[in-house]
Design a protein around this motif. Sequence first.
Motif, mmCIF file in Angstrom:
data_model
loop_
_atom_site.group_PDB
_atom_site.id
_atom_site.type_symbol
_atom_site.label_atom_id
_atom_site.label_comp_id
_atom_site.label_asym_id
_atom_site.label_seq_id
_atom_site.Cartn_x
_atom_site.Cartn_y
_atom_site.Cartn_z
ATOM 1 N N ASN A 70 1.016 -1.005 0.128
ATOM 2 C CA ASN A 70 0.027 0.045 0.179
ATOM 3 C C ASN A 70 0.756 1.253 0.004
ATOM 4 O OD1 ASN A 70 -2.393 -1.601 -0.015
ATOM 5 N ND2 ASN A 70 -2.224 -1.535 2.577
ATOM 6 N N GLU A 71 1.959 1.232 -0.625
ATOM 7 C CA GLU A 71 2.580 2.247 -1.093
ATOM 8 C C GLU A 71 3.731 2.563 0.327
ATOM 9 O OE1 GLU A 71 0.894 5.940 -2.753
ATOM 10 O OE2 GLU A 71 0.526 4.577 -4.637
ATOM 11 N N ASN A 72 3.567 1.822 1.197
ATOM 12 C CA ASN A 72 4.663 1.833 2.524
ATOM 13 C C ASN A 72 5.436 0.885 2.454
ATOM 14 O OD1 ASN A 72 2.801 4.024 3.575
ATOM 15 N ND2 ASN A 72 1.214 2.589 4.102
ATOM 16 N N GLN A 73 6.616 1.160 2.984
ATOM 17 C CA GLN A 73 7.750 0.698 3.390
ATOM 18 C C GLN A 73 7.475 -0.326 4.610
ATOM 19 O OE1 GLN A 73 10.797 3.490 3.088
ATOM 20 N NE2 GLN A 73 11.642 2.667 0.889
ATOM 21 N N ARG A 74 7.505 -1.639 4.518
ATOM 22 C CA ARG A 74 7.364 -2.510 5.482
ATOM 23 C C ARG A 74 8.619 -3.406 5.879
ATOM 24 N NH1 ARG A 74 1.519 -3.212 5.917
ATOM 25 N NH2 ARG A 74 1.621 -5.135 7.063
ATOM 26 N N VAL A 75 8.901 -3.811 7.002
ATOM 27 C CA VAL A 75 10.042 -4.567 7.332
ATOM 28 C C VAL A 75 9.508 -6.041 7.357
ATOM 29 C CG1 VAL A 75 9.798 -4.464 9.875
ATOM 30 C CG2 VAL A 75 11.738 -5.003 8.974
ATOM 31 N N ALA A 76 10.293 -6.878 7.001
ATOM 32 C CA ALA A 76 9.979 -8.371 7.041
ATOM 33 C C ALA A 76 11.444 -9.097 7.504
ATOM 34 C CB ALA A 76 9.933 -8.988 5.535
ATOM 35 N N VAL A 77 11.481 -10.250 8.104
ATOM 36 C CA VAL A 77 12.355 -11.061 8.639
ATOM 37 C C VAL A 77 12.415 -12.539 7.906
ATOM 38 C CG1 VAL A 77 13.323 -12.502 10.583
ATOM 39 C CG2 VAL A 77 12.484 -10.108 10.925
ATOM 40 N N GLU A 78 13.467 -12.858 7.502
ATOM 41 C CA GLU A 78 13.472 -14.286 6.747
ATOM 42 C C GLU A 78 14.069 -15.313 7.941
ATOM 43 O OE1 GLU A 78 15.070 -15.537 2.334
ATOM 44 O OE2 GLU A 78 16.777 -15.629 3.950
ATOM 45 N N ILE A 79 13.432 -16.412 7.849
ATOM 46 C CA ILE A 79 13.598 -17.546 8.707
ATOM 47 C C ILE A 79 13.601 -18.815 7.880
ATOM 48 C CG2 ILE A 79 13.245 -18.856 10.707
ATOM 49 C CD1 ILE A 79 12.589 -16.225 12.102
ATOM 50 N N ASP A 80 14.664 -19.544 7.711
ATOM 51 C CA ASP A 80 14.394 -20.718 6.719
ATOM 52 C C ASP A 80 14.072 -20.492 5.452
ATOM 53 O OD1 ASP A 80 15.781 -22.008 9.187
ATOM 54 O OD2 ASP A 80 13.695 -22.627 9.687
ATOM 55 N N ASN A 81 14.513 -19.454 4.964
ATOM 56 C CA ASN A 81 14.003 -19.140 3.454
ATOM 57 C C ASN A 81 12.695 -18.641 3.397
ATOM 58 O OD1 ASN A 81 15.136 -18.528 0.907
ATOM 59 N ND2 ASN A 81 14.015 -20.590 0.118
ATOM 60 N N ARG A 82 11.939 -18.542 4.475
ATOM 61 C CA ARG A 82 10.636 -18.150 4.427
ATOM 62 C C ARG A 82 10.583 -16.591 5.057
ATOM 63 N NH1 ARG A 82 6.477 -22.450 6.473
ATOM 64 N NH2 ARG A 82 5.028 -21.659 4.903
ATOM 65 N N LEU A 83 9.756 -15.780 4.622
ATOM 66 C CA LEU A 83 9.623 -14.260 4.724
ATOM 67 C C LEU A 83 8.248 -13.851 5.573
ATOM 68 C CD1 LEU A 83 11.808 -12.176 4.161
ATOM 69 C CD2 LEU A 83 10.410 -11.088 2.091
ATOM 70 N N TYR A 84 8.574 -13.299 6.657
ATOM 71 C CA TYR A 84 7.373 -12.820 7.472
ATOM 72 C C TYR A 84 7.188 -11.509 7.624
ATOM 73 C CZ TYR A 84 7.902 -17.913 8.821
ATOM 74 O OH TYR A 84 7.861 -19.218 8.782
ATOM 75 N N ASP A 85 5.961 -11.005 7.481
ATOM 76 C CA ASP A 85 5.553 -9.891 7.856
ATOM 77 C C ASP A 85 5.562 -9.303 9.269
ATOM 78 O OD1 ASP A 85 4.145 -7.281 8.183
ATOM 79 O OD2 ASP A 85 2.932 -7.793 6.394
ATOM 80 N N ILE A 86 6.266 -8.450 9.579
ATOM 81 C CA ILE A 86 6.409 -8.195 11.052
ATOM 82 C C ILE A 86 5.457 -7.147 11.587
ATOM 83 C CG2 ILE A 86 8.169 -7.007 12.508
ATOM 84 C CD1 ILE A 86 9.019 -9.848 11.638
ATOM 85 N N GLU A 87 5.010 -6.426 10.814
ATOM 86 C CA GLU A 87 3.946 -5.628 11.454
ATOM 87 C C GLU A 87 2.634 -6.190 11.596
ATOM 88 O OE1 GLU A 87 1.072 -1.756 10.241
ATOM 89 O OE2 GLU A 87 3.212 -1.772 9.297
ATOM 90 N N GLU A 88 2.402 -7.115 10.817
ATOM 91 C CA GLU A 88 1.302 -7.987 10.850
ATOM 92 C C GLU A 88 1.418 -9.161 12.033
ATOM 93 O OE1 GLU A 88 -1.878 -7.369 9.667
ATOM 94 O OE2 GLU A 88 -1.063 -5.575 8.624
ATOM 95 N N THR A 89 2.744 -9.459 12.157
ATOM 96 C CA THR A 89 2.949 -10.388 13.209
ATOM 97 C C THR A 89 2.732 -9.874 14.535
ATOM 98 O OG1 THR A 89 4.309 -11.717 11.586
ATOM 99 C CG2 THR A 89 4.653 -12.185 14.108
ATOM 100 N N ALA A 90 3.196 -8.504 14.697
ATOM 101 C CA ALA A 90 3.274 -8.044 16.172
ATOM 102 C C ALA A 90 1.954 -7.652 16.261
ATOM 103 C CB ALA A 90 3.977 -6.708 15.824
#
Length: 294
Positions: free
Chosen positions: A9-29
Amino acid sequence: MRLATFIKNENQRVAVEIDNRLYDIEETAKKNQWDEIITDVMQVIQFSPAQLEDFKKKVEEAVANETAVLIEKEELEWGPCVTHPHKIICVGLNYRKHADETNAPYPEFPILFNKFDNTLTGHLKDIAIPAETNELDYEVELGIVIGKKTKHVAKEEALSHVFGYCTVNDLSARDLQMRTHQWLLGKTCDDFSPVGPYLVTSDEVEDPNNLNLKTYVNDEVRQNSNTSDMIFSCAEIVSYISQYMTLEPGDLILTGTPAGVVFGLPADQRVYIQPGDVVTVEIEKLGRLTNKFI
């Protein structure tokens, strides 16, 4: 830890990669009701060591509990893995064999110049070749990301001030770069610093001066070297810069490029980046960064 930035949505968001899979940190939080909602990689870069360890533990627990929000990489729009550096400082002629190929003497002190945040772009982003240049060159470079306020740091302590490392392509319009004695114009056109895909914390890298790095143009290897060929090591660079200016968390230092650039070839053999070319730069432990030129 391997961090990344993606666009939603035109915003920069942070992600973390673990075991070659990427996770959305804002939604996870939000899903796990964390006390702090992490929206940008710059927040993570400014964490204290204890905060970073707590953050890492929370992410790993969410992944283990299957409450982490997965992102499909195939549908991802990547952003620069460092989003808002206060400073982008670059080191020129910092590899012995690169100095040799350009017939330049080894510098007595690091040659410093700067770039701006208009040059930042991400993995798999198309990059428009400026109409003003006919000599666009690639440069694979190790990026250093500062993790804490740094001033007058000794060489022996310098790397403890580093948050992490990333792969960078220091694109250079050679005709603009050499137009005057100042290199800035040829280095600072829009999107001239693709960076990423990942920002890898320093504990996973260990020795930044023993990393293989390569450049491919349309799958042809053009640069193939190791950061051990640096004239000034990462520790020396951070220490040197800190004597003259305060480095802040998130500041990005580009440490120079090895031999194999187009500019290092005899003039009659130089074929610069053309529309349609696909350039990939990769660094051991940090990942491959690919861009198509249009």
